[in-house]
Design a protein around this motif. Sequence first.
Motif, PDB file in Angstrom:
ATOM      1  N   HIS A  97      88.896  34.322 -23.083  1.00 56.62           N
ATOM      2  CA  HIS A  97      89.282  34.880 -21.775  1.00 56.62           C
ATOM      3  C   HIS A  97      89.502  33.761 -20.749  1.00 56.62           C
ATOM      4  O   HIS A  97      88.927  33.802 -19.651  1.00 56.62           O
ATOM      5  CB  HIS A  97      88.182  35.822 -21.266  1.00 56.62           C
ATOM      6  CG  HIS A  97      87.772  36.868 -22.251  1.00 56.62           C
ATOM      7  ND1 HIS A  97      88.465  38.043 -22.432  1.00 56.62           N
ATOM      8  CD2 HIS A  97      86.738  36.894 -23.130  1.00 56.62           C
ATOM      9  CE1 HIS A  97      87.876  38.766 -23.363  1.00 56.62           C
ATOM     10  NE2 HIS A  97      86.826  38.097 -23.813  1.00 56.62           N
ATOM     11  N   PRO A  98      90.330  32.763 -21.040  1.00 60.62           N
ATOM     12  CA  PRO A  98      90.471  31.631 -20.109  1.00 60.62           C
ATOM     13  C   PRO A  98      91.006  32.033 -18.743  1.00 60.62           C
ATOM     14  O   PRO A  98      90.718  31.377 -17.738  1.00 60.62           O
ATOM     15  CB  PRO A  98      91.435  30.690 -20.847  1.00 60.62           C
ATOM     16  CG  PRO A  98      92.201  31.579 -21.765  1.00 60.62           C
ATOM     17  CD  PRO A  98      91.229  32.642 -22.192  1.00 60.62           C
ATOM     18  N   ASP A  99      91.793  33.111 -18.684  1.00 58.28           N
ATOM     19  CA  ASP A  99      92.359  33.556 -17.416  1.00 58.28           C
ATOM     20  C   ASP A  99      91.319  34.212 -16.522  1.00 58.28           C
ATOM     21  O   ASP A  99      91.557  34.403 -15.324  1.00 58.28           O
ATOM     22  CB  ASP A  99      93.500  34.532 -17.663  1.00 58.28           C
ATOM     23  CG  ASP A  99      93.063  35.757 -18.452  1.00 58.28           C
ATOM     24  OD1 ASP A  99      92.281  35.600 -19.412  1.00 58.28           O
ATOM     25  OD2 ASP A  99      93.507  36.872 -18.121  1.00 58.28           O
ATOM     26  N   TYR A 142      76.159  37.922 -27.646  1.00 62.21           N
ATOM     27  CA  TYR A 142      76.610  37.260 -26.418  1.00 62.21           C
ATOM     28  C   TYR A 142      78.123  37.384 -26.262  1.00 62.21           C
ATOM     29  O   TYR A 142      78.632  37.644 -25.165  1.00 62.21           O
ATOM     30  CB  TYR A 142      76.201  35.779 -26.437  1.00 62.21           C
ATOM     31  CG  TYR A 142      74.726  35.553 -26.249  1.00 62.21           C
ATOM     32  CD1 TYR A 142      74.177  35.399 -24.979  1.00 62.21           C
ATOM     33  CD2 TYR A 142      73.870  35.500 -27.345  1.00 62.21           C
ATOM     34  CE1 TYR A 142      72.816  35.190 -24.805  1.00 62.21           C
ATOM     35  CE2 TYR A 142      72.505  35.293 -27.186  1.00 62.21           C
ATOM     36  CZ  TYR A 142      71.988  35.147 -25.916  1.00 62.21           C
ATOM     37  OH  TYR A 142      70.638  34.949 -25.745  1.00 62.21           O
ATOM     38  N   LEU A 143      78.837  37.200 -27.355  1.00 58.35           N
ATOM     39  CA  LEU A 143      80.298  37.327 -27.311  1.00 58.35           C
ATOM     40  C   LEU A 143      80.699  38.726 -26.867  1.00 58.35           C
ATOM     41  O   LEU A 143      81.632  38.892 -26.069  1.00 58.35           O
ATOM     42  CB  LEU A 143      80.885  37.015 -28.684  1.00 58.35           C
ATOM     43  CG  LEU A 143      80.754  35.562 -29.166  1.00 58.35           C
ATOM     44  CD1 LEU A 143      81.177  35.441 -30.627  1.00 58.35           C
ATOM     45  CD2 LEU A 143      81.576  34.628 -28.295  1.00 58.35           C
ATOM     46  N   GLU A 144      79.989  39.729 -27.367  1.00 57.06           N
ATOM     47  CA  GLU A 144      80.336  41.111 -27.023  1.00 57.06           C
ATOM     48  C   GLU A 144      80.045  41.398 -25.558  1.00 57.06           C
ATOM     49  O   GLU A 144      80.888  41.959 -24.841  1.00 57.06           O
ATOM     50  CB  GLU A 144      79.553  42.070 -27.923  1.00 57.06           C
ATOM     51  CG  GLU A 144      80.003  43.527 -27.841  1.00 57.06           C
ATOM     52  CD  GLU A 144      79.446  44.256 -26.625  1.00 57.06           C
ATOM     53  OE1 GLU A 144      80.151  45.121 -26.056  1.00 57.06           O
ATOM     54  OE2 GLU A 144      78.296  43.953 -26.228  1.00 57.06           O
ATOM     55  N   VAL A 145      78.852  41.026 -25.070  1.00 61.09           N
ATOM     56  CA  VAL A 145      78.462  41.333 -23.693  1.00 61.09           C
ATOM     57  C   VAL A 145      79.352  40.587 -22.698  1.00 61.09           C
ATOM     58  O   VAL A 145      79.904  41.179 -21.751  1.00 61.09           O
ATOM     59  CB  VAL A 145      76.978  40.998 -23.456  1.00 61.09           C
ATOM     60  CG1 VAL A 145      76.640  41.076 -21.959  1.00 61.09           C
ATOM     61  CG2 VAL A 145      76.077  41.947 -24.240  1.00 61.09           C
ATOM     62  N   TYR A 146      79.519  39.291 -22.883  1.00 62.29           N
ATOM     63  CA  TYR A 146      80.329  38.516 -21.943  1.00 62.29           C
ATOM     64  C   TYR A 146      81.809  38.911 -22.022  1.00 62.29           C
ATOM     65  O   TYR A 146      82.500  38.966 -20.993  1.00 62.29           O
ATOM     66  CB  TYR A 146      80.148  37.017 -22.190  1.00 62.29           C
ATOM     67  CG  TYR A 146      78.933  36.452 -21.498  1.00 62.29           C
ATOM     68  CD1 TYR A 146      79.007  35.943 -20.201  1.00 62.29           C
ATOM     69  CD2 TYR A 146      77.688  36.447 -22.122  1.00 62.29           C
ATOM     70  CE1 TYR A 146      77.890  35.429 -19.564  1.00 62.29           C
ATOM     71  CE2 TYR A 146      76.558  35.935 -21.490  1.00 62.29           C
ATOM     72  CZ  TYR A 146      76.668  35.432 -20.213  1.00 62.29           C
ATOM     73  OH  TYR A 146      75.556  34.927 -19.572  1.00 62.29           O
ATOM     74  N   GLY A 147      82.301  39.198 -23.228  1.00 60.49           N
ATOM     75  CA  GLY A 147      83.680  39.650 -23.345  1.00 60.49           C
ATOM     76  C   GLY A 147      83.905  40.949 -22.605  1.00 60.49           C
ATOM     77  O   GLY A 147      84.915  41.127 -21.907  1.00 60.49           O
ATOM     78  N   HIS A 148      82.948  41.871 -22.737  1.00 57.14           N
ATOM     79  CA  HIS A 148      83.028  43.155 -22.032  1.00 57.14           C
ATOM     80  C   HIS A 148      83.094  42.939 -20.520  1.00 57.14           C
ATOM     81  O   HIS A 148      83.900  43.578 -19.821  1.00 57.14           O
ATOM     82  CB  HIS A 148      81.815  43.998 -22.402  1.00 57.14           C
ATOM     83  CG  HIS A 148      81.742  45.324 -21.720  1.00 57.14           C
ATOM     84  ND1 HIS A 148      82.413  46.441 -22.179  1.00 57.14           N
ATOM     85  CD2 HIS A 148      81.083  45.726 -20.590  1.00 57.14           C
ATOM     86  CE1 HIS A 148      82.167  47.456 -21.369  1.00 57.14           C
ATOM     87  NE2 HIS A 148      81.364  47.054 -20.401  1.00 57.14           N
ATOM     88  N   LEU A 149      82.279  42.036 -20.006  1.00 58.45           N
ATOM     89  CA  LEU A 149      82.241  41.781 -18.566  1.00 58.45           C
ATOM     90  C   LEU A 149      83.507  41.083 -18.088  1.00 58.45           C
ATOM     91  O   LEU A 149      84.086  41.450 -17.050  1.00 58.45           O
ATOM     92  CB  LEU A 149      81.010  40.946 -18.212  1.00 58.45           C
ATOM     93  CG  LEU A 149      79.654  41.616 -18.423  1.00 58.45           C
ATOM     94  CD1 LEU A 149      78.539  40.594 -18.286  1.00 58.45           C
ATOM     95  CD2 LEU A 149      79.454  42.759 -17.434  1.00 58.45           C
ATOM     96  N   LEU A 163      81.804  28.120 -25.665  1.00 58.91           N
ATOM     97  CA  LEU A 163      83.225  27.803 -25.609  1.00 58.91           C
ATOM     98  C   LEU A 163      84.072  28.917 -26.208  1.00 58.91           C
ATOM     99  O   LEU A 163      85.210  29.151 -25.771  1.00 58.91           O
ATOM    100  CB  LEU A 163      83.487  26.479 -26.329  1.00 58.91           C
ATOM    101  CG  LEU A 163      83.013  25.232 -25.580  1.00 58.91           C
ATOM    102  CD1 LEU A 163      83.046  24.018 -26.491  1.00 58.91           C
ATOM    103  CD2 LEU A 163      83.862  24.981 -24.339  1.00 58.91           C
ATOM    104  N   GLU A 164      83.526  29.631 -27.181  1.00 59.92           N
ATOM    105  CA  GLU A 164      84.253  30.754 -27.772  1.00 59.92           C
ATOM    106  C   GLU A 164      84.444  31.878 -26.751  1.00 59.92           C
ATOM    107  O   GLU A 164      85.502  32.508 -26.704  1.00 59.92           O
ATOM    108  CB  GLU A 164      83.506  31.263 -29.003  1.00 59.92           C
ATOM    109  CG  GLU A 164      84.294  32.261 -29.830  1.00 59.92           C
ATOM    110  CD  GLU A 164      83.616  32.630 -31.134  1.00 59.92           C
ATOM    111  OE1 GLU A 164      84.011  33.662 -31.733  1.00 59.92           O
ATOM    112  OE2 GLU A 164      82.688  31.913 -31.557  1.00 59.92           O
ATOM    113  N   PRO A 184      88.841  35.612 -11.416  1.00 54.60           N
ATOM    114  CA  PRO A 184      88.142  34.654 -12.275  1.00 54.60           C
ATOM    115  C   PRO A 184      86.738  34.351 -11.754  1.00 54.60           C
ATOM    116  O   PRO A 184      86.519  34.228 -10.549  1.00 54.60           O
ATOM    117  CB  PRO A 184      89.039  33.416 -12.223  1.00 54.60           C
ATOM    118  CG  PRO A 184      90.400  33.952 -11.933  1.00 54.60           C
ATOM    119  CD  PRO A 184      90.173  35.107 -11.004  1.00 54.60           C
ATOM    120  N   VAL A 185      85.804  34.231 -12.682  1.00 53.50           N
ATOM    121  CA  VAL A 185      84.401  34.033 -12.348  1.00 53.50           C
ATOM    122  C   VAL A 185      83.942  32.652 -12.791  1.00 53.50           C
ATOM    123  O   VAL A 185      84.648  31.928 -13.495  1.00 53.50           O
ATOM    124  CB  VAL A 185      83.521  35.108 -13.019  1.00 53.50           C
ATOM    125  CG1 VAL A 185      83.997  36.506 -12.659  1.00 53.50           C
ATOM    126  CG2 VAL A 185      83.505  34.919 -14.545  1.00 53.50           C
TER     127      VAL A 185
END
Length: 383
Positions: free
Chosen positions: A216-218, A165-172, A210-211, A179-180
């Motif tokens: 990617h908070p921005d 999940y971290l990899e897929v969402y980080g990639h997106l 939350l991780e 911001p989404v």
Amino acid sequence: MTIELPDARGGLRTYEPRTEPLVLAAGAPFASRTVFSAAHVVADPYADTTPDSPAAVDWDATLAFRRHLWSHGLGVAEAMDTAQRGMGLEWAGAAELIRRSAAEAKAVGGRIACGVGTDQIVSGTLAEVRAAYEEQLALVEESGAQAVLMASRALAAAARSPEDYLEVYGHLLRQCAEPVILHWLGPMFDPALEGYWGSSDLDAATDTFLEVIAAHPDKVDGIKVSLLDAGREVALRRRLPQGVRCYTGDDFHYPELIAGDEQGFSHALLGIFDPLGPLAAQAVRVLDTGDTAGFRALLDPTVELSRHLFRAPTRFYKTGVVFLAWLAGHQNHFAMVGGLQSARSLPHLARAYELADGLGLFPDPKLAEDRMRTLLHLYGVTP
């Protein structure tokens, strides 16, 4: 005049419909909260379809309903589960809905956010899931709408760990132009999402969620949480990075979550604000004045209706939403994409009518009563 309504015990009860609607006028833009209504789609009743065929949408009526929501100051959350994504509305239909609604929003100055998912594939590898997300993200961004990254059935099936999940969402998130909103939809809305974020333990899933945001908070405007657990939502929103909003998706506890406490509050992205649109808008404008008690006085009485519409199996709440839109005169039929008008019982619909009428939600109470009588007659109910 009274009407005989069926109850859950197989009998009839007498109800006296109200004769005057609650008068609710449009007002100033909201100042203290950002509020989206997740809007339903209107099926084309003349289309020769089956439950397994592509959706046929009445575009004129569907867009007219969005103009209704915009006219009261609400944003529209488009092509999400309220619009039957994954329950009758396939990706091709959702793509057309996004294009049309985004263009309409631009024409009238309405705010719109659109769902980005992976429903063009049933299953696949992580790479295929990423590609499906990217295709939808590109379309939404090209339309000029804000993106809502929705939970993916395909990702839930393909992921083997929180790291996936971290990899897929980080990639997106790294490639998002603006911001989404991240959407965490619980399994009560879609059983295929059990164990999302890599664990059925909600505390562990929350940590992973939350991780993703912390990395990617921005790129995260906010999160939409639909777990129907007010305490968990409050705890989660208190852990969000500065500037990341919490949009409640809790159709059981929304008044208290939007009102907030001394440590913060939730904004809103709610399916129940489809039938409650004008009333919800008035309540938020009262809240804008600092009158929390007045806000709660308007919105608290609507919770019984919302809990009724979203009762288990929760994923069929759309039937009640469309039913109330028909009674309110926003569409001239009670047909639904995929035939989902049959997903709730007559006693369930009768109670929805009674609760909505009691709140004054119908602009023309006589029309609503006449349509309710028509439905009763079709079901063979004889007082």
